[in-house]
Design a protein around this motif. Structure first.
Motif, PDB file in Angstrom:
ATOM      1  N   LEU A 281       0.852  -1.184   0.000  1.00 50.38           N
ATOM      2  CA  LEU A 281       0.000   0.000   0.000  1.00 50.38           C
ATOM      3  C   LEU A 281       0.889   1.235   0.000  1.00 50.38           C
ATOM      4  O   LEU A 281       1.871   1.299   0.759  1.00 50.38           O
ATOM      5  N   ARG A 282       0.591   2.183  -0.917  1.00 48.16           N
ATOM      6  CA  ARG A 282       1.315   3.463  -0.889  1.00 48.16           C
ATOM      7  C   ARG A 282       0.519   4.434  -0.028  1.00 48.16           C
ATOM      8  O   ARG A 282      -0.696   4.598  -0.204  1.00 48.16           O
ATOM      9  N   MET A 283       1.221   5.035   0.925  1.00 44.95           N
ATOM     10  CA  MET A 283       0.571   5.928   1.882  1.00 44.95           C
ATOM     11  C   MET A 283       1.125   7.341   1.716  1.00 44.95           C
ATOM     12  O   MET A 283       2.264   7.530   1.288  1.00 44.95           O
ATOM     13  N   VAL A 284       0.309   8.306   2.096  1.00 47.94           N
ATOM     14  CA  VAL A 284       0.806   9.685   2.170  1.00 47.94           C
ATOM     15  C   VAL A 284       0.662  10.148   3.615  1.00 47.94           C
ATOM     16  O   VAL A 284      -0.311   9.808   4.294  1.00 47.94           O
ATOM     17  N   ARG A 285       1.671  10.857   4.062  1.00 47.78           N
ATOM     18  CA  ARG A 285       1.588  11.410   5.424  1.00 47.78           C
ATOM     19  C   ARG A 285       0.650  12.608   5.438  1.00 47.78           C
ATOM     20  O   ARG A 285       0.628  13.396   4.494  1.00 47.78           O
ATOM     21  N   ASN A 286      -0.089  12.720   6.512  1.00 50.44           N
ATOM     22  CA  ASN A 286      -1.027  13.831   6.670  1.00 50.44           C
ATOM     23  C   ASN A 286      -0.586  14.753   7.791  1.00 50.44           C
ATOM     24  O   ASN A 286       0.103  14.327   8.731  1.00 50.44           O
ATOM     25  N   ARG A 287      -1.032  15.988   7.668  1.00 49.11           N
ATOM     26  CA  ARG A 287      -0.985  16.865   8.840  1.00 49.11           C
ATOM     27  C   ARG A 287      -2.440  17.256   9.119  1.00 49.11           C
ATOM     28  O   ARG A 287      -3.304  17.104   8.256  1.00 49.11           O
ATOM     29  N   ILE A 288      -2.685  17.689  10.335  1.00 49.00           N
ATOM     30  CA  ILE A 288      -4.063  18.014  10.703  1.00 49.00           C
ATOM     31  C   ILE A 288      -4.248  19.528  10.639  1.00 49.00           C
ATOM     32  O   ILE A 288      -3.482  20.284  11.231  1.00 49.00           O
ATOM     33  N   GLU A 289      -5.254  19.929   9.884  1.00 50.04           N
ATOM     34  CA  GLU A 289      -5.579  21.365   9.813  1.00 50.04           C
ATOM     35  C   GLU A 289      -7.048  21.523  10.144  1.00 50.04           C
ATOM     36  O   GLU A 289      -7.898  20.924   9.476  1.00 50.04           O
ATOM     37  N   ALA A 290      -7.339  22.293  11.168  1.00 52.03           N
ATOM     38  CA  ALA A 290      -8.726  22.519  11.618  1.00 52.03           C
ATOM     39  C   ALA A 290      -9.471  21.192  11.752  1.00 52.03           C
ATOM     40  O   ALA A 290     -10.608  21.042  11.303  1.00 52.03           O
ATOM     41  N   GLY A 291      -8.775  20.218  12.310  1.00 53.49           N
ATOM     42  CA  GLY A 291      -9.411  18.922  12.575  1.00 53.49           C
ATOM     43  C   GLY A 291      -9.466  17.991  11.376  1.00 53.49           C
ATOM     44  O   GLY A 291      -9.917  16.851  11.498  1.00 53.49           O
ATOM     45  N   ARG A 292      -9.013  18.440  10.215  1.00 52.54           N
ATOM     46  CA  ARG A 292      -9.081  17.596   9.013  1.00 52.54           C
ATOM     47  C   ARG A 292      -7.696  17.087   8.630  1.00 52.54           C
ATOM     48  O   ARG A 292      -6.685  17.762   8.865  1.00 52.54           O
ATOM     49  N   ALA A 293      -7.679  15.887   8.002  1.00 53.45           N
ATOM     50  CA  ALA A 293      -6.410  15.338   7.517  1.00 53.45           C
ATOM     51  C   ALA A 293      -6.082  15.989   6.176  1.00 53.45           C
ATOM     52  O   ALA A 293      -6.894  15.965   5.259  1.00 53.45           O
ATOM     53  N   VAL A 294      -4.913  16.569   6.096  1.00 57.41           N
ATOM     54  CA  VAL A 294      -4.480  17.203   4.839  1.00 57.41           C
ATOM     55  C   VAL A 294      -3.187  16.528   4.397  1.00 57.41           C
ATOM     56  O   VAL A 294      -2.231  16.411   5.179  1.00 57.41           O
ATOM     57  N   ALA A 295      -3.154  16.060   3.139  1.00 59.63           N
ATOM     58  CA  ALA A 295      -1.988  15.315   2.657  1.00 59.63           C
ATOM     59  C   ALA A 295      -0.767  16.215   2.536  1.00 59.63           C
ATOM     60  O   ALA A 295      -0.869  17.362   2.084  1.00 59.63           O
ATOM     61  N   THR A 296       0.387  15.688   2.934  1.00 61.95           N
ATOM     62  CA  THR A 296       1.654  16.375   2.675  1.00 61.95           C
ATOM     63  C   THR A 296       2.200  15.789   1.368  1.00 61.95           C
ATOM     64  O   THR A 296       1.513  15.018   0.713  1.00 61.95           O
TER      65      THR A 296
END
Ligand code: NAP
Length: 437
Positions: A281-296
């Motif tokens: 599985l290829r994954m992307v790291r996320n950061r959290i912005e205003a409670g939402r997952a945003v892809a880096t």
């Protein structure tokens, strides 16, 4: 004549609705229409087989089935044996308690590859739900990835991580327990797109991983916040408990036991890898912005030959039942679908809450039904019997189901309360053999 009610679906929401209707519409006649020959929906087919105590509520539902005026019409499927329009013609009140039968898709390339499980089927497989796919070959893997941070993800991870002996104290299908025990599984990844504080795990379920015989739960300290202060005030105490458990997992050492359960956060799958079957599985790291997952823009791969997306469900197409695509439920307003038709449970509100959540929820819908003052104007049970009889449907009654139940329990032994029948042929064959004798 009394009000004739059809409840479609015999899971917790349907059974709680039946109980409330008996109280609030005295004298009503209730037919509980169920696709399978066995009642109680997720109690039998969804709750993990090693969580037997959660299934005790079935005793309450059994009493409801025994109440005067209540009938089980098992092995009868809406859309196959009887249509939605026919139900509306034959019953004064129709209550749709059909649950949510379609897993939410990940929406990424490769998710149809062999080795990607349909989570409903996967849970159905270990719970012996007739018609579920066989995942024996799929679990023969060294690594599995479970996407989602809810209790279903925990159920799947725990069942995969348990030993044969641990699975014995359950009603898991024995052949499934054998397949899991024989698998060379070493790494099980449970991956959340957001963080530990945003996860939907229940504390008792999360903490169970600390007691597994051959599996060690692991987490990365760097992914765990200092405290659960970011959680909403009402949820903070429970989130803190979860965080405390995860911190003990972060202190574990990988080599302590042969199987490792990795709790990973802040990552979303972007592609399933593999040509003929899943290899990773290829994954992307996320950061959290205003409670939402945003892809880096940071990606990484996990090698695994089994992928179980456990990211929620929706109510699927059933006959002509109107659906709300956006919510993934039957179209309804507070439970009202159209005059004389109501929805309860996951079909009404989506896949949230525990078994008990359905009690109050179904009662509130029954209050609406009573407020709508249904009249006894439709033929109900006798006409339905004639219709199903003319179509050659083998209706499984409460008495029939008790025969199946008794034989299943008699097949149990030791810590195993029952050994389930897993095919319709076996269940209906038993009834036919007994009827012939
Ligand atoms: P759930 O609790 O809603 O969890 C779904 C998980 O999937 C969430 O972590 C969600 O993350 C994640 N998700 C959704 N879309 C995603 C995506 N595209 N990519 C990655 N992750 C995604 O649902 P569930 O686990 O299916 O459980 C359904 C209900 O049954 C729940 O109410 C649950 O508590 C209940 N249940 C209870 C028990 C028990 O009490 N033992 C056992 C099983 C199930 P976000 O939060 O970021 O959306």
């Amino acid at each position: 004549m009394s009000v004739a009610v059809a409840i479609v679906g015999s899971g917790p929401a349907g059974c709680y609705a039946a109980g409330a209707l008996l109280k609030k519409l005295p004298g009503c006649r209730i037919d509980i229409i169920e696709r399978l020959p066995t009642p109680f929906g997720l109690i039998r087919g969804g709750i993990a087989p090693d969580h037997q105590s959660t299934k005790n509520v079935a005793r309450v539902f059994e009493k409801t089935l025994d109440r005067e005026g209540v009938r089980l019409l098992g092995n009868v499927e809406l859309g196959r044996d009887i249509s939605y329009d026919e139900l509306k013609e034959l019953y004064d009140v129709v209550v749709l308690a059909v649950g949510a039968q379609v897993p939410r898709p990940l929406g990424i390339p490769g998710e149809d590859l062999p080795g990607v499980a349909n989570v409903i089927d996967f849970v159905g497989w270990y719970n012996g739900v007739p018609g579920s796919r066989d995942y024996s070959a799929a679990v023969n893997a060294e690594a599995a990835v479970i996407v989602g941070n809810g209790n279903v993800a925990l159920d799947v991870a725990r069942v995969l991580a348990k030993t044969r002996a641990e699975l014995e104290a359950s009603d898991i299908v024995p052949a499934v327990a054998d397949a899991i025990a024989a698998a060379p599984m070493k790494d099980i990844y449970v991956i959340g797109r957001r963080g530990p504080v945003e996860s939907s795990f229940s504390y008792p379920e999360l903490s169970e991983f600390g007691d597994l015989q051959e599996a060690v739960p692991l987490a990365r300290a760097a992914q765990l916040p200092e405290d659960a202060g970011a959680a909403e005030a009402s949820a903070r105490k429970n989130k803190q408990k979860n965080l405390d458990v995860l911190k003990t997992y972060a202190a574990n050492t990988a080599g302590d036991k042969p199987v490792r359960v990795h709790f990973c956060f802040f990552a979303s799958p972007v592609a399933v890898l593999g040509e003929d079957r899943v290899t990773g599985l290829r994954m992307v790291r996320n950061r959290i912005e205003a409670g939402r997952a945003v892809a880096t823009d940071e990606t990484f791969d996990i090698a695994a030959r089994l992928l179980v997306p456990a990211i929620g469900y929706r109510t699927g197409p059933i006959a002509a039942v109107p659906l709300d695509d956006r919510r993934g439920t039957v179209s309804n307003e507070e439970g009202r679908v159209e005059p004389g038709v109501y929805a309860v449970g996951w079909a009404k509100r989506g896949p949230t809450g525990v078994v008990g959540t359905n009690k109050g929820d179904s009662q509130r819908v029954v209050d609406l039904i009573v407020a709508d003052a249904p009249r006894a104007a439709k033929p109900g049970p006798d006409s339905v019997d004639r219709l199903l009889g003319a179509r050659g449907v083998r209706v499984v009654t409460t008495a029939d189901w008790r025969r199946i139940d008794a034989v299943e329990c008699a097949r149990g032994h030791g810590e195993r309360e029952r050994e389930k029948f897993t095919t319709l042929d076996d269940m209906l064959g038993l009834l036919d053999t007994e009827a012939a004798a």
